[in-house]
Design an enzyme around this catalytic site. Structure first.
Site, PDB file in Angstrom:
ATOM      1  N   GLU A  21      -0.392  12.541 -29.046  1.00 58.01           N
ATOM      2  CA  GLU A  21      -0.113  13.682 -28.164  1.00 58.01           C
ATOM      3  C   GLU A  21      -1.197  14.711 -28.425  1.00 58.01           C
ATOM      4  O   GLU A  21      -1.141  15.428 -29.424  1.00 58.01           O
ATOM      5  CB  GLU A  21       1.219  14.308 -28.513  1.00 58.01           C
ATOM      6  CG  GLU A  21       2.412  13.391 -28.430  1.00 58.01           C
ATOM      7  CD  GLU A  21       3.677  14.191 -28.675  1.00 58.01           C
ATOM      8  OE1 GLU A  21       4.116  14.290 -29.831  1.00 58.01           O
ATOM      9  OE2 GLU A  21       4.201  14.758 -27.712  1.00 58.01           O
ATOM     10  N   CYS A  80       0.415  23.027 -25.513  1.00 56.17           N
ATOM     11  CA  CYS A  80      -0.467  21.996 -24.955  1.00 56.17           C
ATOM     12  C   CYS A  80      -0.334  21.930 -23.442  1.00 56.17           C
ATOM     13  O   CYS A  80      -1.242  21.477 -22.757  1.00 56.17           O
ATOM     14  CB  CYS A  80      -0.112  20.652 -25.563  1.00 56.17           C
ATOM     15  SG  CYS A  80       1.648  20.310 -25.479  1.00 56.17           S
TER      16      CYS A  80
HETATM   17  P1  NAD Z   1      -4.789  19.926 -35.492  1.00 56.39           P
HETATM   18  O1  NAD Z   1      -5.240  18.613 -34.928  1.00 56.39           O
HETATM   19  O2  NAD Z   1      -5.789  20.805 -36.108  1.00 56.39           O
HETATM   20  O3  NAD Z   1      -3.692  19.645 -36.643  1.00 56.39           O
HETATM   21  C1  NAD Z   1      -2.564  18.856 -36.373  1.00 56.39           C
HETATM   22  C2  NAD Z   1      -2.126  18.181 -37.659  1.00 56.39           C
HETATM   23  O4  NAD Z   1      -3.141  17.267 -38.050  1.00 56.39           O
HETATM   24  C3  NAD Z   1      -1.930  19.138 -38.828  1.00 56.39           C
HETATM   25  O5  NAD Z   1      -0.826  18.722 -39.575  1.00 56.39           O
HETATM   26  C4  NAD Z   1      -3.214  18.965 -39.612  1.00 56.39           C
HETATM   27  O6  NAD Z   1      -3.089  19.269 -40.997  1.00 56.39           O
HETATM   28  C5  NAD Z   1      -3.477  17.476 -39.421  1.00 56.39           C
HETATM   29  N1  NAD Z   1      -4.859  17.064 -39.624  1.00 56.39           N
HETATM   30  C6  NAD Z   1      -5.991  17.715 -39.278  1.00 56.39           C
HETATM   31  N2  NAD Z   1      -7.066  16.986 -39.649  1.00 56.39           N
HETATM   32  C7  NAD Z   1      -6.598  15.849 -40.236  1.00 56.39           C
HETATM   33  C8  NAD Z   1      -7.199  14.707 -40.821  1.00 56.39           C
HETATM   34  N3  NAD Z   1      -8.514  14.572 -40.891  1.00 56.39           N
HETATM   35  N4  NAD Z   1      -6.404  13.739 -41.310  1.00 56.39           N
HETATM   36  C9  NAD Z   1      -5.057  13.858 -41.239  1.00 56.39           C
HETATM   37  N5  NAD Z   1      -4.425  14.918 -40.700  1.00 56.39           N
HETATM   38  C10 NAD Z   1      -5.190  15.897 -40.200  1.00 56.39           C
HETATM   39  O7  NAD Z   1      -3.972  20.647 -34.336  1.00 56.39           O
HETATM   40  P2  NAD Z   1      -3.245  22.077 -34.369  1.00 56.39           P
HETATM   41  O8  NAD Z   1      -4.255  23.152 -34.249  1.00 56.39           O
HETATM   42  O9  NAD Z   1      -2.251  22.124 -35.478  1.00 56.39           O
HETATM   43  O10 NAD Z   1      -2.395  21.985 -33.007  1.00 56.39           O
HETATM   44  C11 NAD Z   1      -2.843  22.422 -31.779  1.00 56.39           C
HETATM   45  C12 NAD Z   1      -3.253  21.247 -30.903  1.00 56.39           C
HETATM   46  O11 NAD Z   1      -2.156  20.372 -30.712  1.00 56.39           O
HETATM   47  C13 NAD Z   1      -3.682  21.680 -29.515  1.00 56.39           C
HETATM   48  O12 NAD Z   1      -4.804  20.937 -29.101  1.00 56.39           O
HETATM   49  C14 NAD Z   1      -2.481  21.320 -28.658  1.00 56.39           C
HETATM   50  O13 NAD Z   1      -2.782  21.121 -27.298  1.00 56.39           O
HETATM   51  C15 NAD Z   1      -2.023  20.067 -29.333  1.00 56.39           C
HETATM   52  N6  NAD Z   1      -0.632  19.792 -28.994  1.00 56.39           N
HETATM   53  C16 NAD Z   1      -0.357  18.745 -28.156  1.00 56.39           C
HETATM   54  C17 NAD Z   1       0.957  18.489 -27.772  1.00 56.39           C
HETATM   55  C18 NAD Z   1       1.299  17.363 -26.826  1.00 56.39           C
HETATM   56  O14 NAD Z   1       2.484  17.118 -26.613  1.00 56.39           O
HETATM   57  N7  NAD Z   1       0.330  16.667 -26.252  1.00 56.39           N
HETATM   58  C19 NAD Z   1       1.981  19.309 -28.247  1.00 56.39           C
HETATM   59  C20 NAD Z   1       1.652  20.371 -29.103  1.00 56.39           C
HETATM   60  C21 NAD Z   1       0.351  20.596 -29.472  1.00 56.39           C
END
Ligand code: NAD
Length: 469
Positions: free
Chosen positions: A254, A288
């Site tokens: 997602e 999102c």
């Molecule tokens: P992010 O990708 O920075 O982090 C998400 C998660 O991934 C966190 O727990 C983070 O610690 C982890 N993470 C980051 N790098 C990693 C790695 N190398 N290995 C393992 N885990 C890792 O995203 P964010 O800033 O927390 O969230 C915002 C984003 O999420 C936006 O782009 C938003 O659109 C998206 N989002 C999508 C949906 C959907 O349903 N499609 C819903 C909510 C948010």
């Protein structure tokens, strides 16, 4: 211990096999609401992550044998407990990431809704018998839980998004290891606390807190973990996809979005303004599915803009802890920075700011960052269009494919436009389409897989064909 007492804990550590791991390397957790450290976080070690995976595997082997109606009872209880503690969840999320308490309570209802929905779905995991071409054979298809699952979640919906993953996994008969975002460990631990209170066995829902690279590597490369559901930015989604390739995991991704909103000349303008703002201002634009490009048919542009600004003037903006607040300030440092960059870029390329706080922009061009990347903030770029086909083409002109919105009173237009839009979720005269009862997810760069709805549980099941000779 009550949940009220639990949230007072100063050191937050992983929760594995029913135990809190509190002796790792400690770091402060800063609340964006106060700007001050409000808890310490104890990081899980590499070895402990491996032990957590083993604990999840053991829990899975027992849980998959629990009859579905019994699994459903636990899930229903879990949903009820979330509702019972919605005010506490709302307060915690306001401290963790600045969501208003009104929205936080709404998110608790949303999260509970997934536990209630998937409690029902647990009892509807039907198989099939298929007529064979051979008279002596019977063909059976049964659906088995996929096994140990992992979830990696973002900060913008600290309990809503985990619930969309935990509830279907447990309903299907799987166990789950959850890595919350670094900003929101307490919300996730509160869910784990309630899971224990609901009677779910230890190890079934483990929480891993610590370095994202260490945890991410371990979860994606372990052959014991059979499924990963990730929500976050596209780049991280692609990385985890690559990391999971070696063990051929099933994935749900997602990812980000860039939702277009089409407002046609026959729209009910009050409904359109209300729908746009419901979508745009939820979580201060940090969703999102937030409308990022607002296309308004030229003949109604002036009237629509006037009504929009009138409505924005009535908003109460401020303290997220005040239940009367409609919109809290954006507090997350990444969002603050991104909004600044997008605004500076748009204004330097000729955009005009016709209202500020929340910002409304006109004179938008395709080259502006705001038209290409999600802004994750309360900024509304208004873009005129003339013919319907032009509006549809503009809306589809994006590598993302998560949500799109359409406002029209014409059935024919609604039918044609919904067919033509390349998005996984369409809000037709609806600014908040996401709900536990319906499949939600993206296309193209917004990822794949669905959460919720009748198909949501399939993500955690695997078909087994039994041929009886
Ligand atoms: P992010 O990708 O920075 O982090 C998400 C998660 O991934 C966190 O727990 C983070 O610690 C982890 N993470 C980051 N790098 C990693 C790695 N190398 N290995 C393992 N885990 C890792 O995203 P964010 O800033 O927390 O969230 C915002 C984003 O999420 C936006 O782009 C938003 O659109 C998206 N989002 C999508 C949906 C959907 O349903 N499609 C819903 C909510 C948010």
């Amino acid at each position: 211990m009550s949940l009220e007492a639990f949230v007072q804990k100063q050191i937050l550590g992983s929760y594995v096999g029913g135990e809190h791991l509190l002796h790792g390397e400690e770091s402060p957790l800063v609340s964006p609401l106060t700007g001050r450290p409000w808890r310490s976080v104890s990081a899980i070690t590499q070895d402990q992550v491996q032990r957590a995976i083993t604990s999840s595997e053991e829990a899975y082997h027992s849980w998959k044998k629990v009859p579905a109606p019994e699994r459903a009872t636990y899930l229903r209880k879990m949903g009820d407990l979330i509702l019972e503690h919605k005010a506490l969840f709302a307060n915690t999320m306001a401290h963790e990431m600045g969501k208003t308490v009104r929205e936080g309570e709404g998110e608790a209802h949303y999260a509970a809704g997934y536990f209630h929905w998937f409690a029902g779905e647990a009892e509807r995991i039907y198989g099939q018998t298929i007529p064979s071409q051979y008279p002596h054979k019977t063909l059976l298809v049964q659906k088995d839980p996929i096994g140990v699952c992992a979830a990696i979640t973002p900060w913008n919906f600290p309990i809503g998004i985990p619930a969309r993953k935990i509830a279907p996994a447990l309903a299907a008969g799987c166990s789950i290891l959850c890595k919350p975002s670094p900003e929101c460990p307490l919300s996730m631990l509160m869910l784990a606390f309630l899971a224990e209170e609901a009677g779910l066995p230890p190890g079934l829902f483990n929480v891993l807190i610590g370095d994202e690279i260490i945890i991410g590597q371990a979860l994606t490369t372990s052959p014991k973990v059979r499924k990963l559901s990730f929500t976050g930015i596209c780049e991280v989604g692609r990385l985890l996809y690559r990391q999971s390739a070696e063990t051929l995991k099933k994935l749900t991704l997602e990812l980000g979005g860039h939702a277009p909103t089409l407002i046609f000349d026959d729209a009910d303008l009050d409904k359109a303004v209300e729908g746009l703002l419901q979508g745009k201002l939820r979580n201060s634009g940090q969703t999102c599915v937030s409308p990022n490009r607002v296309y308004v048919q030229r003949s109604i542009q002036e009237t629509f803009t006037e009504r929009l600004i009138e409505r924005l003037k009535a908003l109460s903006i401020g303290d997220p802890l005040d239940p009367k607040t409609d919109l809290s300030e954006v507090l997350h440092p990444t969002s603050v920075e991104k909004i600044k960059i997008h605004l500076e870029d748009a204004l330097s390329k000729g955009a005009e700011e016709i209202y500020s706080h929340p910002t409304v922009l006109t004179n938008i061009t395709k080259e502006m960052l705001i038209c290409q990347e999600e802004t994750f903030g309360p900024v509304i770029p208004l873009i005129p269009f003339d013919r319907d086909e032009e509006g549809i083409a503009l809306a589809n002109d994006s590598p993302y494919g998560l949500a799109a919105y359409v406002f029209t009173e014409s059935l024919q237009r609604a039918r044609v436009v919904s067919q033509e839009l390349h998005y996984g979720v369409i809000g037709l005269n609806d600014g908040v389409p996401s709900t536990p009862q319906a499949p939600f997810g993206g296309m193209r760069d917004s990822g794949f897989g669905r959460v919720g709805g009748p198909s949501g549980i399939e993500e955690y099941l695997v078909e087994k064909f039994i041929s009886i000779g």
